[in-house]
Design an enzyme around this catalytic site. Sequence first.
Site, PDB file in Angstrom:
ATOM      1  CB  SER A   1     -28.476  30.631 -20.495  1.00 35.26           C
ATOM      2  OG  SER A   1     -28.713  31.793 -21.221  1.00 35.26           O
ATOM      3  CE  LYS A   2     -30.871  24.784 -25.223  1.00 35.02           C
ATOM      4  NZ  LYS A   2     -29.868  24.014 -26.243  1.00 35.02           N
ATOM      5  NE  ARG A   3     -30.152  35.225 -21.725  1.00 32.65           N
ATOM      6  CZ  ARG A   3     -29.135  35.425 -21.202  1.00 32.65           C
ATOM      7  NH1 ARG A   3     -28.603  36.793 -22.190  1.00 32.65           N
ATOM      8  NH2 ARG A   3     -28.721  35.505 -20.235  1.00 32.65           N
TER       9      ARG A   3
END
Length: 448
Positions: free
Chosen positions: A221-223
């Site tokens: 994910s973006k994380r």
Amino acid sequence: MSRNGNVRARFAPSPTGALHIGGAHTALFNWLWARHNGGVFILRVEDTDAERSTAEYEQTIMDGLRWLGLDWDEGPDKGGGFGPYRQSERMELYRKYADELLDGGLAYRENGAVLFRIREGLDLLLDDAIYGEIKIRSEKSSVTPDGTVKDIVIIKSDGMPTYNYAVVIDDHAMDINWVIRGEDHIANTPKQMLLYSALGWTPPRFAHLPMILGKDKKKLSKRHGATSVFEYSDMGYLPDSVFNFLALLGWSPGGGVEIFDRTTATDLFELSKVTKKPAVLDVDKLNYVNQEHLKVMNPALKRHIVEPFWTELGLCPRDHSAKYLEDALSLMGGRGQTTKELAEYSDYFVDFSPVKERYDASDIAQDRRPLLCVFYRELTSIPEWTAGEMEAFARKWCEENGIALKEVALPLRWALTGRKVSPGVFEVAELLGRDECKERLGYYKLIG
Ligand code: GLU
């Protein structure tokens, strides 16, 4: 698996976002399988979600594929014998088969939607090329709060087809015989197989690709940092490296080989060798792969890709000849894991200004200056401005004056590059040229 020129594989993105790593990975494996077999790679745009799909995203996805070197043979922009290649342009076809299912009593209308009747208790066998045989018993797809089981919606009340339905119609109509996609679609496959069977069609072969996880073993994910392909491009990764790196997520050519180009990957790729173990996206690995590709890149191409990064740093590579810049990059050897790093590390070849920003010569003790000035003055007057001559002169001079070579070489490196580490300082001086070196030393008041 033998080569099969009839392979027709497709990448079917929804244009609701940029081309992210997961999508690029799926596209790449389809492309590899099609190219390995001398088959056909198709781009189909799944834009039935009218609210979230945009022409811009479709364009970015295509740009991303092109950047990675994944060319397609049929698609919305090039046409082909099985078009149109956007689902929004294929509504008639979806209606036609929905009518057929309705006529045969295999589907029914409810609240304006068309639902496909799930025959429960059927034993389905999904023979996945990567996951192997998966036995599934057909059941209704969901249970409503009042406890009744639901069939699957194929046409929504707004007239739009659902993914599980449109994908079957299109894969069949486009003669797709290999469906290669992320493992998150395994759960959808039984529904699609039931639709194939209801329509009397032979399903394609399925191959589900391993999930891609972040280093913390959580779903990507973006994380986890950059997710879109162009973010990697902006960070200074080469398309060849991202291609290589993505191919390694779940596959390897064997024999411990990790660095390869598209041709080698195409030659050696086998779906049967793809693992089902989740693949971990490891940026250190990407850095390593990128550095290896940078090392073997030809000088002209390297200059071409580094130039925009120099410009981004506010430098003006156009002030120099191509040959000079290429020599500078060659001198950098294997330094820099990304194009961006390489541009940063070599900035002093393009302009003196970053050196001035980094270095003020305050580390040079006043009582050392007279000696250094004598040395640099003599050095910049040697007859031949070559690294070899400079080094020979410096060694001799230091010996005669009873000082270590590094006492003159380190301040020279700082004054020329503004850095503690660089390629051989005399090589750097040779390439910068005598006049430029004099200017830099003069700025720091090191030639008197
Ligand atoms: N549009 C679907 C997706 O982006 C395609 C899935 C498939 O390949 O069947 O997930």
